[in-house]
Enzyme design. Sequence first.
Site, PDB file in Angstrom:
ATOM      1  N   ASP A  72      37.892   3.554  16.733  1.00  0.00           N
ATOM      2  CA  ASP A  72      38.741   4.727  16.900  1.00  0.00           C
ATOM      3  C   ASP A  72      38.888   4.951  18.404  1.00  0.00           C
ATOM      4  OD1 ASP A  72      39.970   7.335  16.328  1.00  0.00           O
ATOM      5  OD2 ASP A  72      38.078   8.126  17.110  1.00  0.00           O
TER       6      ASP A  72
ATOM      7  N   CYS B 197       0.837  -1.203   0.000  1.00  0.00           N
ATOM      8  CA  CYS B 197       0.000   0.000   0.000  1.00  0.00           C
ATOM      9  C   CYS B 197       0.869   1.249   0.000  1.00  0.00           C
ATOM     10  CB  CYS B 197      -0.918   0.014   1.217  1.00  0.00           C
ATOM     11  SG  CYS B 197      -2.150  -1.306   1.266  1.00  0.00           S
TER      12      CYS B 197
END
Length: 822
Positions: free
Chosen positions: A519, A114
């Site tokens: 990191d 839909c």
Amino acid sequence: MLGSMSAAVPAPESAAADCYHCGLPVPERALWRAVVLGAPRDFCCAGCRAIAETIATEGLDDYYRLRTDPAPPPVVGDDDTEGDALADEALAPAWHGALREASLYLDGARCPACLWLNESRLRALDGVASAEANWTAQTVRVRWDPERVALAQILAAVRRIGYRARPVDPGHRQGLDAEARRHDGARLIFAGFVGMMVMNLALAAYLVGGPDAAGRLPLWETYARWSCLAAALALLLYPGREFFSGAARDLRNRRAGMDVPIAIGLAAAFSASAVATVGGSGPVYFDAIGMLVPAVLLARAFETRARTRAAAGLDRYAAVSASFARRLDAGEREARVPASALAPGDRIRVPPGETVPADGVLLAVAELDEAVLTGEPWPRRRAAGETVAAGSVARGAPVVLRVTAAAGDSALAQIRRLVERGLANRPPYVLLADRAAAVLVVTVLVAAAATLAGRLILTPASALPATIAVLIVTCPCALALAAPVALAITAGRLTAIGVLSTRGDALERLAAADVAVFDKTGTLTAGTSSLERVDAFGGLTKAEALRIAAALETVSTHPAARAIAAAHSGAPATAVRAAETAGEGIAGDVDGERWRIGTPEFASAGAELPADAIAAIDRARDDGLLPVVLEDAHGRGAVFALAERWRDDAGGIAAALRAEGLRRVALLSGDTPERAARIGRALGFDEALGGMSAADKLTWVGERARAGDRVLFVGDGWNDAPALAGASVSVSLAEAPRAPRASSDFLLLGRGLDALARARGIARRAKHVLVQNLIWALAYNVLAVPLAAAGRVPPWAAALGMSASSLLVVVNALRLADRRRA
């Protein structure tokens, strides 16, 4: 007739007393005006004007001539506390360059197909630049050129294909969802009680009913059949009406949706049963109707509940957005303006308890609750010159700041757009299920026609029940909902633990990752550092070194830069022509001299540092501190030794990820290899590499990918953006700068890393549930259709199987909502 929004009449200084559409009072200064029935009309809000435009666009403006009472106002929810025109202005569609943008709530959309239909229809409209549907939130985000198409025309285009679209804000959506729950609940309760009555009467007929020797039914069974006929008719006219309206809409749009076989099966079962009831003989199938309607509605109710819970997580980032701002003029006078009217450079005041409307820089010390981005429940004290994100809440004294980005460009707005993008993207699972469901519906209709034709030739008596069984037993609902429900629940679970998905297919990639890379600075560290000592060299004093360094570091958001800038309390210096090299340092002019500050290699510009500077660097590293070097062209400078504060759970994240199935956990840092190795060993990492630039990190990620590893990269700095974009799956912090956020697949709220390991566990569970749902839905339909066509499945059993299949995939997906796991 009413003109388009682009041709709307400018608002006057004074307004009519009442809204032309709903009759509510119009603010003293009207913000919404347009021409209706040949005359200018005032409206109380954007919603009423949009509705009036829609009525006129459809050629129904006689409504205003013939009506006897004002129309009801648009539903906005019950949290509109401002009560003036500015609130309505804040709900207006936003500008993006020359385009306007709005989220439209789609009423009547029951499945991803839909939403696809609405998305495709809107994209085909002249003037619509983009349309992105979001199944979880049941919305479509549209961008359009107001010179070529009006919002009313967009709404009308949706309505022409059988749906209803309304511009919404979070409070509005909550009202719509509450209204939908009440409506669905009433239908479900009605269907349940009436369905039970039908089943009881059918059960009695199966056990003790049946015709006598003369072929006549007992009187009680005749009454029972007529009662079931009335009850079944009530089921089809009230709760079952949505199946027929959905099927009619699908057929009008030349689409084979999941409601089509259900509606045909229900109609055939009722028609045959009505003929048998009126004629007094023949089989009836009221039991199939009484079982199918409430069971399918129940499955859809579970699906709606799961979807709205996930959408509530998204609304959190819109609900905290301020609608207004208190802008200060040169005379320090306040003017209350829409937040959307703010521009960089404006000064605003935020009273205690109110929300910061735009990103900015503090002009005085302030206390702020930043939970929307950090997840921390306690306020934080911020100094003048520090940045503040939109969505933060002022605590204590009023907050005064200078706006650095318009409300639509704030970090909070970007995060919301990223999350909406993640919910709108269709992962491979959903695409597979959508395609399979569409093929299944067509296959079932063909199979039903073939069954009817074949049975009429071979065994006419069984033709109708076998055909009804084929239509009812298939379960496109289970196939179409197998993936979306699980993904919506997973999105809600991730949001609850502070993890936001920004790409639809990222969940699968998170579950498949086998190597995690971190990191260091700002990721494993807490984003704050402290200056432990200053060692000056070349004749520069410590105080002078700190003054120069603080001036240079004001252009950076790096934790080390913030620590050095905060340590200086004397008269400030000014840096000119200052430029930052990501991951290395800053170069700029202070007092007419060129200075460089950052890593030793950057500060010395490749030359050899003085012996006393090298000694200070070595001493800092021996003490486990981070050395930051300042130097000019004359050999003057200083070494700043900084202590980093680790996140509380940094020491356990490697073990937690390995427990969730990752094979290796690595650290990539710009520190020296020796320091990086020492940190890696202390935190339990399998590998730690130092001296890594942004290019080195990207190269490392690429090498691991070529070796067959699926890399999960976690970082938060500007220099991490390339590696984040190049990894198989990437995670950044919500507090990170714009570039790493935009490159990431997931955003972490809060200051802990434990949510990452939990997210990995949720992703793995979600993948298992998705695979289970898809296998079950496919296997059920592949086996059920041939059995029904062969006459082995009566209609009541077909209804039971179809209902159970839908419920099974939804209930299985609901297991992901169990907060006791992952």
